[in-house]
Enzyme design. Structure first.
Site, PDB file in Angstrom:
ATOM      1  N   LYS A 577      43.615  50.262  43.991  1.00  0.00           N
ATOM      2  CA  LYS A 577      42.953  48.987  43.685  1.00  0.00           C
ATOM      3  C   LYS A 577      43.907  48.209  42.794  1.00  0.00           C
ATOM      4  O   LYS A 577      44.879  48.768  42.297  1.00  0.00           O
ATOM      5  CB  LYS A 577      41.619  49.229  42.973  1.00  0.00           C
ATOM      6  CG  LYS A 577      41.698  50.233  41.819  1.00  0.00           C
ATOM      7  CD  LYS A 577      40.323  50.599  41.283  1.00  0.00           C
ATOM      8  CE  LYS A 577      39.577  51.650  42.065  1.00  0.00           C
ATOM      9  NZ  LYS A 577      38.499  51.099  42.873  1.00  0.00           N
ATOM     10  N   ARG A 578      43.630  46.943  42.593  1.00  0.00           N
ATOM     11  CA  ARG A 578      44.483  46.191  41.688  1.00  0.00           C
ATOM     12  C   ARG A 578      44.485  46.845  40.308  1.00  0.00           C
ATOM     13  O   ARG A 578      43.521  47.503  39.916  1.00  0.00           O
ATOM     14  CB  ARG A 578      43.997  44.737  41.608  1.00  0.00           C
ATOM     15  CG  ARG A 578      44.332  43.930  42.840  1.00  0.00           C
ATOM     16  CD  ARG A 578      45.823  43.816  43.059  1.00  0.00           C
ATOM     17  NE  ARG A 578      46.398  42.925  42.063  1.00  0.00           N
ATOM     18  CZ  ARG A 578      46.803  41.693  42.316  1.00  0.00           C
ATOM     19  NH1 ARG A 578      46.711  41.180  43.543  1.00  0.00           N
ATOM     20  NH2 ARG A 578      47.313  40.939  41.364  1.00  0.00           N
ATOM     21  N   THR A 687      34.982  47.745  47.377  1.00  0.00           N
ATOM     22  CA  THR A 687      34.826  47.971  48.815  1.00  0.00           C
ATOM     23  C   THR A 687      35.676  49.175  49.237  1.00  0.00           C
ATOM     24  O   THR A 687      35.366  49.848  50.215  1.00  0.00           O
ATOM     25  CB  THR A 687      35.270  46.730  49.617  1.00  0.00           C
ATOM     26  OG1 THR A 687      36.505  46.242  49.083  1.00  0.00           O
ATOM     27  CG2 THR A 687      34.229  45.638  49.570  1.00  0.00           C
TER      28      THR A 687
HETATM   29  C1  NBG Z   1      36.288  41.149  43.662  1.00  0.00           C
HETATM   30  C2  NBG Z   1      35.547  42.190  42.828  1.00  0.00           C
HETATM   31  C3  NBG Z   1      35.249  43.435  43.640  1.00  0.00           C
HETATM   32  C4  NBG Z   1      34.563  43.052  44.925  1.00  0.00           C
HETATM   33  C5  NBG Z   1      35.378  42.012  45.666  1.00  0.00           C
HETATM   34  C6  NBG Z   1      34.696  41.545  46.925  1.00  0.00           C
HETATM   35  C7  NBG Z   1      37.401  39.133  42.780  1.00  0.00           C
HETATM   36  C8  NBG Z   1      37.237  37.898  41.970  1.00  0.00           C
HETATM   37  N1  NBG Z   1      36.333  39.925  42.885  1.00  0.00           N
HETATM   38  O1  NBG Z   1      34.419  44.301  42.904  1.00  0.00           O
HETATM   39  O2  NBG Z   1      36.306  42.517  41.699  1.00  0.00           O
HETATM   40  O3  NBG Z   1      34.381  44.172  45.744  1.00  0.00           O
HETATM   41  O4  NBG Z   1      35.577  40.881  44.857  1.00  0.00           O
HETATM   42  O5  NBG Z   1      33.427  41.077  46.660  1.00  0.00           O
HETATM   43  O6  NBG Z   1      38.450  39.381  43.309  1.00  0.00           O
END
Ligand code: NBG
Length: 845
Positions: A577-578, A687
């Site tokens: 993840k980021r 996700t």
């Molecule tokens: C991201 C959230 C995640 C989420 C995804 C898709 C942004 C601003 N939000 O938790 O951090 O799964 O959006 O909804 O990138």
């Protein structure tokens, strides 16, 4: 199932206007194409010879890839044309998904799968002595998004097409997508992602449908305009050229459109000199400071209020609104009826400038009275919020917005004035509330709160998981939810099973299909039928065998791609993840360091340690110092552990650079353990957590985002929950969190942090990672230290559970069987039911 013949199938869809394709609504359908190995081979060779201009024996892999892609494109084209034609004929209500990001991932295999051409293509190519896998390896994925938000948009358009919903995705065709991450001495170095360099066979530019977009200047009063109308006299313009992408439904004959806009300079373009020296500006400078669509902003969750970013946002929504109104709708369309034809889903605040833009189009350009225009506007926009971090909500400095879009600022002012009058009427005397709710913040500088604008204008506001939607209504947008409870709803995110199970995990897909048939691919709840098989030892054995095969494949990929060696059979423990403090990669790291420190100090016997490969994938925003330091630390810990022969290879840290969709497709099917360890109340949904569960990894996670729903569905006994729930975390924060006290109280935590501080991972340089350690000890905004002990306890439970392979496989199978809810097809159905009021069209009408 074979890909349906086009003749007379009567599909409806939304695409480009009939004029795009040189037909009108009465043109008969294009003749059906025969799907045989011979015809495919013929087409492929023709593309190679006449498209690429090479003979088979002289063709490069890229030549062959492009020819193959164009061949598949031809097959899709008939259906694409037909979908557009039917949409134009039926004028059904359509969904426009407005998103600054679409993280598509590789297209070839997905399109082969959707068209059911994979078998034919394989055979045709192998008869010519070509390996399909080699060609897929040539493809450069379009990385036009940062992470979850952009990938969600890509899953959604896949599901919209598969569910036969007339829809169109609108976004930006960035010339450079998310940066290519490299590591130099363990530190992240960003390189531009020139994904278009070898040609992009999946896009079709339509310069003849270009749209002009204006910026700057001033406004003037109109002598005889309608109520609220003014004239905007801009100073510069750019041209938006649409690039169309096909979005095929899964074997249903529908091909929707994704329309991405590319900016081109017009003569009047006012060249600007950029010299601030950061990554985005550097890329722009490198190619010439001209193009608004040059580069994707690499900030995920923490946007920066940069002028170019606002230009991008306005650019793509202005193009998209005009496109639909002027090109997709018939010329004589009564715009009072717009809400019957379209709903605009705003993917986060990035496209929210569409609200004043629609008002401007209606009031200034179409002479609507203000009130009538506002009534229309309030019926066509719905807003999805994707965050819980206040700093992630975009606030545009009013002077910047006014300089770039003076007319829009005036419109926002009036919307706000009327809105605040409504607030005052409903809550007389509550000026504090008025100030909190205002679209325009006065402090620290005048700024436009885009989330407020979206909430005021939108007829629905949704969060992306149950907990997130609840917290939105209780915290982030509480005043609004009190005023308009009916606006607020939830749609839990989902992921497409086509890409993330069927394509990514072919062996598991085969096993599932053998057991329950193949309808799960478009009806994922059917995975439930696998539940009894969790009790079948033979099924478990085969399931395990597939996991092992997937691990070996991953090992091959990591060796080839990154020169990283991992064991083919150890537990794969993945955190991808980021890189962000709230996601708490540092907590994962403390676990690893603690394991290592335990062995090192003799506290833990090596044989008692479960062999594990820790896999990280994470990009840091280029300007996010602490995130970059954390990456460097992960790499440093990784090289120390990987080089330590005394561990006998029991622990490995693999941190392949540049995690992307392509790598995700190899990693996720191989994972045993999915790390979802954000501080409760901070991750909107996640996700990745869904993708892992669907591929039979067990989750170790907090009660956050969609983890909550995953745990409820898969069952407590098949999920490793730990740590504070959101109310506890909020309470601890309110009472004053003291990270240092955890350090003092827990000798193991102390030992781990001290080991980092000692320079053990930096050739003795004690200062190397001081900022990361200091941040944890002195501020630790996301309470990683408070999470340490509960997390280690949960990891101990993981080890015990993993030692019982039969039990683990049972749990893994149940994770698959009970995660059908997380299909993006279900998310789209929820959007249709709760928000859009659009309907899938009957495929056979
Ligand atoms: C991201 C959230 C995640 C989420 C995804 C898709 C942004 C601003 N939000 O938790 O951090 O799964 O959006 O909804 O990138």
């Amino acid at each position: 199932m074979t890909y349906p013949d086009t003749t007379g199938s009567g599909l409806t869809g939304l695409g480009f206007p009939a004029t795009f394709v040189g037909v009108n609504a009465t043109t008969p359908p294009v003749a059906a194409r025969e799907n045989t190995v011979e015809s495919f081979t013929r087409e492929f060779l023709r593309e190679l010879n006449f498209g690429q201009g090479v003979d088979l024996d002289r063709a490069s892999a890229n030549d062959k890839y492009l020819a193959l892609a164009r061949t598949v494109r031809h097959y899709l084209m008939t259906h694409w044309l037909e979908t557009s034609r039917n949409q134009y004929r039926d004028q059904a209500k359509a969904v426009a998904y407005l998103s600054a990001e679409f993280l598509l991932g590789p297209q070839l295999e997905n399109n082969l799968l959707a068209t059911d051409l994979d078998g034919i293509a394989q055979k045709a190519l192998s008869d010519l002595g070509i390996k399909m896998g080699d060609l897929c390896g040539v493809e450069i994925e379009p990385g036009l998004g940062n992470g979850g938000l952009g990938r969600l948009a890509a899953c959604f358009i896949d599901s919209l097409a598969t569910k036969n919903v007339p829809s169109i995705g609108y976004g930006i065709r960035y010339e450079y997508g998310i940066f290519r991450q490299t590591f130099v001495d363990g530190k992240q170095v960003e390189k531009p992602d020139d994904w278009l360099r070898l040609g992009s066979p999946w896009e079709l530019p339509h310069p003849e449908n270009a749209v002009e977009v204006s910026f700057g200047g001033h406004t003037e009063s109109l002598r005889d305009g309608s109520d609220g109308a003014r004239r905007w006299v801009p100073t510069w313009t750019v041209t938006g050229v649409p690039y169309n992408y096909m979005v095929p439904g899964y074997r249903n004959g529908r091909v929707n459109t994704l329309r991405l806009w590319s900016a081109q300079a017009t003569k009047a373009f006012d060249l600007q000199i950029f010299n601030s020296g950061d990554y985005v500006e550097a890329v722009r400078a490198q190619t010439f400071a001209e193009n608004i669509s040059k580069v994707l902003y690499p900030e995920d969750s923490t946007p920066q209020g940069k002028e170019l970013r606002l230009q991008q946002q306005y650019f793509f929504v202005a193009c998209s609104l005009r496109d639909f109104i002027e090109k997709v709708l018939p010329p004589d369309f009564d715009l009072n009826k717009l809400p019957e034809r379209i709903v605009y889903q705003l993917n986060d605040t990035h496209p929210v400038i569409a609200v004043p833009e629609l008002m401007r189009l209606l009031v200034d350009e179409r002479s609507f009275e203000w009130e009538a225009a506002w009534a229309i506007t309030q019926k066509v926009f719905a807003y999805t919020c994707h965050t819980l971090l206040p700093e992630a909500l975009e606030v545009w400095p009013a002077d910047l917005l006014g300089k770039l879009l003076p007319r829009h600022l005036e419109i926002i002012d009036r919307i706000n004035e009327e809105f605040l009058a409504e607030v005052r009427a409903q809550y007389p005397g509550d000026e504090l509330r008025v100030r909190r709710m205002s679209i325009i913040a006065e402090q620290p500088q005048r700024g436009i709160r885009m989330a407020h604008l979206a909430t005021v204008a939108g007829f629905r506001v949704n969060g992306v998981a149950e907990l997130h939607s609840q917290l939105l209504a209780e915290k982030l947008l509480r005043d609004f939810a009190e005023m308009w409870p009916e606006k607020f709803t939830n749609v839990t995110n989902g992921v497409t099973p086509r890409r993330f199970v069927r394509l990514a995990n072919p062996d598991l897909s085969g096993l599932i299909t053998e057991a329950i048939g193949d309808s799960w691919v478009t009806d994922l709840e059917r995975l439930r039928e696998l539940e009894p098989l969790a009790e079948d030892p033979e099924f478990r054995r085969r399931f395990r065998e597939i996991k092992t095969t997937n691990k070996r494949r991953l090992a091959d990929v990591l060796m080839k791609r990154d020169g990283i060696e991992i064991a083919g059979d150890a537990m794969v423990d993945a955190m991808v993840k980021r890189l962000h403090e709230y996601k708490r990669q540092s907590l994962k790291l403390l676990h690893i360091v603690s394991l290592y420190e335990g062995i090192h100090s003799g506290r833990t016997a090596l044989e008692s340690v479960t062999p594990r490969t820790f896999v990280f994938g994470a990009k840091a925003a280029p300007g996010y110092y602490l995130a970059k330091e954390t990456i460097a630390l992960i790499n440093a810990v990784g090289s120390t552990i990987n080089a330590d022969a005394s561990l006998e290879g029991r622990l490995k840290v693999a941190f392949p650079a540049n995690y992307n969709v392509t790598l995700a497709e190899s990693l996720i099917p191989a994972a045993d353990l999915s790390e979802q360890i954000s501080l409760a109340g901070k991750e909107a949904s996640g996700t990745g957590n869904m993708k892992f569960a669907l591929n039979g990894a067990l989750t170790i996670g907090t009660d956050d985002g969609a983890n909550v729903e995953i745990r409820k569905l898969v069952g407590d006994e098949n999920f490793f929950l730990f740590g504070m729930a959101e109310p506890e975390a909020a309470a601890l924060e309110a009472e004053g969190y003291q990270p240092h006290s955890y350090y003092e109280a827990d000798p193991q935590l102390r030992a781990a942090l001290d080991m980092i501080s000692s320079g053990a991972f930096a050739h003795g340089d004690a200062s190397a990672f001081a900022p990361v350690v200091a941040n944890l000890l002195d501020s630790d905004r996301f309470m990683a230290l408070a999470g340490f002990r509960p997390y280690l306890d949960a990891q101990a439970r993981v080890e015990t559970a993993y030692a019982d392979q039969e039990g683990w496989s049972r749990s893994a199978i149940l994770n698959v069987a009970r995660s059908g809810f997380f299909s993006s097809d279900r998310s789209i159905q929820d959007y249709l039911d709760r928000i859009w009021g659009a309907k899938p069209v009957d495929q056979n009408n």
